[in-house]
Scaffold this motif. Structure first.
Motif, PDB file in Angstrom:
ATOM      1  N   PRO A  93       0.840  -1.199   0.000  1.00  0.00           N
ATOM      2  CA  PRO A  93       0.000   0.000   0.000  1.00  0.00           C
ATOM      3  C   PRO A  93       0.876   1.251   0.000  1.00  0.00           C
ATOM      4  N   PRO A  94       0.367   2.344  -0.549  1.00  0.00           N
ATOM      5  CA  PRO A  94       1.150   3.583  -0.548  1.00  0.00           C
ATOM      6  C   PRO A  94       1.317   4.099   0.877  1.00  0.00           C
ATOM      7  N   PRO A  95       2.353   4.873   1.134  1.00  0.00           N
ATOM      8  CA  PRO A  95       2.556   5.392   2.486  1.00  0.00           C
ATOM      9  C   PRO A  95       1.419   6.325   2.883  1.00  0.00           C
ATOM     10  N   LYS A  96       1.101   6.333   4.171  1.00  0.00           N
ATOM     11  CA  LYS A  96       0.024   7.179   4.679  1.00  0.00           C
ATOM     12  C   LYS A  96       0.494   8.629   4.737  1.00  0.00           C
ATOM     13  N   THR A  97      -0.416   9.528   4.393  1.00  0.00           N
ATOM     14  CA  THR A  97      -0.106  10.951   4.464  1.00  0.00           C
ATOM     15  C   THR A  97      -1.069  11.601   5.436  1.00  0.00           C
ATOM     16  N   ALA A  98      -0.600  12.585   6.125  1.00  0.00           N
ATOM     17  CA  ALA A  98      -1.433  13.311   7.076  1.00  0.00           C
ATOM     18  C   ALA A  98      -2.233  14.358   6.315  1.00  0.00           C
ATOM     19  N   GLU A  99      -3.509  14.439   6.640  1.00  0.00           N
ATOM     20  CA  GLU A  99      -4.352  15.431   5.985  1.00  0.00           C
ATOM     21  C   GLU A  99      -4.302  16.726   6.779  1.00  0.00           C
ATOM     22  N   CYS A 100      -4.327  17.827   6.049  1.00  0.00           N
ATOM     23  CA  CYS A 100      -4.229  19.141   6.666  1.00  0.00           C
ATOM     24  C   CYS A 100      -5.371  20.001   6.144  1.00  0.00           C
ATOM     25  N   GLU A 101      -5.982  20.754   7.035  1.00  0.00           N
ATOM     26  CA  GLU A 101      -7.097  21.601   6.644  1.00  0.00           C
ATOM     27  C   GLU A 101      -6.630  22.908   6.016  1.00  0.00           C
TER      28      GLU A 101
END
Length: 153
Positions: A93-101
């Motif tokens: 799976p692709p690496p997880k990225t943090a979502e930012c508002e």
């Protein structure tokens, strides 16, 4: 000064410069070599005071170089050996990225900063340079009047 302060030149074994002057000596010694000898000599990538023939460079790096090159030698061995294939990692799976508002690409609606206009209503001493004498005198007169008006407020 003792005998241990002298080292043998790697280019010409008859030269015995002081240990602290070896760098300077190598520059001069390399200039004195003819073009065929220069082509044969290579400088060690880990210590520029080590000058060896191109044929013996790999042996020098592996066995004789006194610098702390064990990490680099291991890297060189890995480059020489064939790498195993990375089967099964294609489906990872692709690496997880943090979502930012926040959207950093949007520019805020802020006007440009104009320091002279910002200082108009404050008791700040301003000066003018690079103008003629008459313009400077008029500026000083206007500044005195501005200060008097601000003090009265």
């Amino acid at each position: 000064m003792s005998f241990n302060d002298f080292v043998t030149c790697p280019i010409n074994k008859n030269h015995r410069p002081l240990r602290g002057r070896l760098d300077t000596h190598l520059v001069r010694c390399c200039r004195a070599l003819d073009t065929q000898q220069k082509k044969k000599m290579v400088i060690c990538p880990f210590n520029e005071t080590h000058s060896v023939s191109a044929a013996k460079l790999l042996d020098h790096i592996r066995n004789k170089c006194t610098c702390n090159v064990s990490n680099f030698v291991n890297d060189m061995k890995e480059l020489e050996e064939p790498k195993p294939s990375l089967k099964g990692l294609d489906n990872a799976p692709p690496p997880k990225t943090a979502e930012c508002e926040d959207d950093w690409d949007l520019e805020p609606d802020v006007g440009t900063y104009k320091p002279l206009h910002n200082c108009d209503d404050k008791l700040v001493v301003r000066s003018i340079k690079g103008q003629s004498r008459a313009v400077r005198q008029e500026f000083r007169y206007n500044e005195r009047r501005r200060f008097a008006e601000l003090k009265d407020k």
